[in-house]
Design a protein around this motif. Structure first.
Motif, PDB file in Angstrom:
ATOM      1  N   UNK A  13       0.859  -1.147   0.197  1.00 35.42           N
ATOM      2  CA  UNK A  13       0.095   0.028  -0.117  1.00 35.42           C
ATOM      3  C   UNK A  13       0.927   1.317  -0.029  1.00 35.42           C
ATOM      4  N   UNK A  14       0.347   2.455  -0.226  1.00 35.65           N
ATOM      5  CA  UNK A  14       0.722   3.633  -0.267  1.00 35.65           C
ATOM      6  C   UNK A  14       2.021   3.860   0.375  1.00 35.65           C
ATOM      7  N   UNK A  15       1.988   3.627   1.665  1.00 29.40           N
ATOM      8  CA  UNK A  15       2.961   4.295   2.516  1.00 29.40           C
ATOM      9  C   UNK A  15       4.264   3.463   2.503  1.00 29.40           C
ATOM     10  N   UNK A  16       4.243   2.160   2.051  1.00 26.21           N
ATOM     11  CA  UNK A  16       5.079   1.308   1.952  1.00 26.21           C
ATOM     12  C   UNK A  16       6.002   1.575   0.701  1.00 26.21           C
ATOM     13  N   UNK A  17       5.638   2.175  -0.364  1.00 27.45           N
ATOM     14  CA  UNK A  17       6.052   2.238  -1.659  1.00 27.45           C
ATOM     15  C   UNK A  17       7.496   2.640  -1.759  1.00 27.45           C
ATOM     16  N   UNK A  18       7.856   3.809  -0.945  1.00 21.74           N
ATOM     17  CA  UNK A  18       9.039   4.541  -1.322  1.00 21.74           C
ATOM     18  C   UNK A  18      10.340   4.056  -0.930  1.00 21.74           C
ATOM     19  N   UNK A  19      10.335   2.817  -0.433  1.00 24.01           N
ATOM     20  CA  UNK A  19      11.474   2.237   0.380  1.00 24.01           C
ATOM     21  C   UNK A  19      12.258   1.065  -0.394  1.00 24.01           C
ATOM     22  N   UNK A  20      13.523   1.047  -0.227  1.00 24.47           N
ATOM     23  CA  UNK A  20      14.381   0.100  -0.824  1.00 24.47           C
ATOM     24  C   UNK A  20      13.899  -1.302  -0.681  1.00 24.47           C
ATOM     25  N   UNK A  37      21.658  -4.218  10.787  1.00 26.04           N
ATOM     26  CA  UNK A  37      22.214  -3.532  12.262  1.00 26.04           C
ATOM     27  C   UNK A  37      22.069  -1.892  12.331  1.00 26.04           C
ATOM     28  N   UNK A  38      22.739  -1.419  11.416  1.00 26.63           N
ATOM     29  CA  UNK A  38      22.829   0.018  11.502  1.00 26.63           C
ATOM     30  C   UNK A  38      21.364   0.801  11.452  1.00 26.63           C
ATOM     31  N   UNK A  39      20.460  -0.213  10.785  1.00 31.88           N
ATOM     32  CA  UNK A  39      19.118   0.522  10.591  1.00 31.88           C
ATOM     33  C   UNK A  39      18.400   0.281  12.020  1.00 31.88           C
ATOM     34  N   UNK A  65       9.531   0.755  14.908  1.00 34.52           N
ATOM     35  CA  UNK A  65      10.095  -0.027  13.687  1.00 34.52           C
ATOM     36  C   UNK A  65      10.472   0.965  12.375  1.00 34.52           C
ATOM     37  N   UNK A  66      11.170   0.496  11.315  1.00 32.47           N
ATOM     38  CA  UNK A  66      11.440   1.233  10.183  1.00 32.47           C
ATOM     39  C   UNK A  66      11.893   0.484   9.244  1.00 32.47           C
ATOM     40  N   UNK A  67      12.082   1.053   7.936  1.00 31.93           N
ATOM     41  CA  UNK A  67      12.506   0.415   6.780  1.00 31.93           C
ATOM     42  C   UNK A  67      14.102   0.339   6.838  1.00 31.93           C
ATOM     43  N   UNK A  68      14.604  -0.860   6.187  1.00 31.08           N
ATOM     44  CA  UNK A  68      16.124  -0.688   6.077  1.00 31.08           C
ATOM     45  C   UNK A  68      16.355   0.016   4.818  1.00 31.08           C
ATOM     46  N   UNK A  69      17.294   0.937   4.614  1.00 30.57           N
ATOM     47  CA  UNK A  69      17.909   1.589   3.384  1.00 30.57           C
ATOM     48  C   UNK A  69      19.089   0.641   2.831  1.00 30.57           C
ATOM     49  N   UNK A  70      18.993   0.907   1.646  1.00 26.97           N
ATOM     50  CA  UNK A  70      20.208   0.419   1.059  1.00 26.97           C
ATOM     51  C   UNK A  70      21.606   0.648   1.423  1.00 26.97           C
ATOM     52  N   UNK A  71      21.873   1.887   1.810  1.00 26.99           N
ATOM     53  CA  UNK A  71      23.251   2.296   2.112  1.00 26.99           C
ATOM     54  C   UNK A  71      23.438   1.978   3.717  1.00 26.99           C
TER      55      UNK A  71
END
Lengths: 230, 230
Positions: free
Chosen positions: A4-11, B59-61, B49-55
DNA sequence: ACAAAAGTGTTGTCTGTACACCCATGC
DNA sequence: GCATGGGTGTACAGACAACACTTTTGT
């Protein structure tokens, strides 16, 4: 499956599973490795692994990978953890979930093993491994040692029926240290989770030694109280 | 970062981290939850929580997410495992890595807490949680109990200086059971990893009770031999 | 008869646990 | 002087560790 929308922008990430497969040959604890057939690190020793697919859970992926190599289903399997360093795989950003598995070393499919270039290595003679697989293996061994001290999972590594000597050899192999035969026998029998068979193993000695089988029902009764095996 | 040829064809996943943040108020073990501000499950209680980023590494996330909520750096943190069921998040296929963290409950930033709608809950009065977060919490509690029995991480939950009573209360809260004061004192002091201060805590009684501090150096010397705390 | 592994008991030490009273102080 | 929590010792029981000899049987 769409987000859904809120999840779209992530890697998004490639997700792999890697399996540390333990076996026991009666004398040494062993782990199974394959010759890698992908770049990078083509031809190097590696854990058996594979990518997770969208339509399966991570655990299912691990079970699939295990089956692919061994031909076995319902393998005892436990998650070790997630390995997610940015540069762990020079071939790309791959996050891997490691599992360890215990199999009866007599059960795997020779054919599949050959197909995958798989080979057993004694736990104290491990070759150089790709990526962070050595780290995974060491963590797996630690977890196995911890777990086996309080849970009856060692039996997964043995044939259905086994002698007390074989069981002791197994624990000695896992811990890398020797145990006193009398103390070991007394302790393991005092748990009353083994059933003695009438049959003897005549391979190992003239006298022969009685086979035992693990009695899951008896164990279940004890479980709540927290059993100590070693 | 691009993947080489062989990796191209595989599915990619959203990767999240979820943090079980433990604190101790002197009496009860607590965990920190936030009111979720995303669909689905908007307004429900959730782990931070949060999403992990590519960079960044996984663990850093986790460290980033922890800092975002508490304002703290160098938080004690440990990976619990990967939660990768296909339908664990109705908002999409998200694989989550759970971590638990231990903080001194006096240290977090009030401002950030309010911003995030965060609230401490006693470990035995946990509200309904979104997704599989309850499962994560239970596993985290189990791991904490195991770890704290053999490693000096409980001190992360206490202020720099603490009384033996506070330390005992902490262990009681973590295990949900009462300990004998004399036995506890004897055991913990016999490890010689605490330094007694001259100063007394006068809050809790007329007589006052001596403060202690954890001595990391002394502990390091013992570590190899495998210390049992409880 | 002998070689080779199986099987079996006892003792001392350590660890854990149960349990109760005096101490210091602020009010 | 009394109420409150702080601080301390002993005794028993169960677990663990060290240790060596007899039994069986195939050759």
């Amino acid at each position: 499956m769409t987000s859904i929308e809120q999840y779209k922008d992530h890697d998004r990430f490639l997700l792999a599973v890697d399996c540390i497969i333990f076996g026991f040959d009666g004398k040494n604890l062993k782990a199974l490795f394959i010759k890698r057939r992908l770049e990078p690190e083509f031809g190097k020793w590696s854990l058996m692994g594979g990518f997770v697919n969208h339509n399966e859970s991570v655990e299912q992926a691990a079970a699939r990978v295990l089956n692919l190599l061994t031909g076995l289903d319902n393998i005892y399997m436990e998650q070790i953890g997630c390995f997610g360093d940015v540069d762990r795989d020079p071939g790309g950003r791959v996050v891997s979930i490691a599992y360890f598995a215990l199999i009866n070393i007599a059960d795997y499919s020779e054919t599949l093993m050959k197909e995958h270039n798989a080979k057993w290595f004694s736990i104290d003679k491990i070759p150089a491994l790709v990526f962070d697989h050595k780290k995974m293996l060491l963590l797996a061994k630690e977890r196995l040692q911890q777990k086996v001290a309080n849970h009856p999972i060692g039996f997964e590594l043995l044939p259905e029926k086994f002698t007390l000597r074989q069981l002791q050899n197994l624990y000695e192999a896992i811990y890398g240290s020797e145990l006193d035969k009398r103390n070991f026998t007394r302790k393991i029998l005092s748990l009353s989770i083994l059933n003695k068979l009438e049959e003897k193993d005549k391979e190992s000695s003239r006298k022969g030694s009685f086979y035992f089988v693990f009695d899951e029902k008896k164990y279940k009764k004890l479980e709540a109280e927290g059993v100590k095996f070693i």
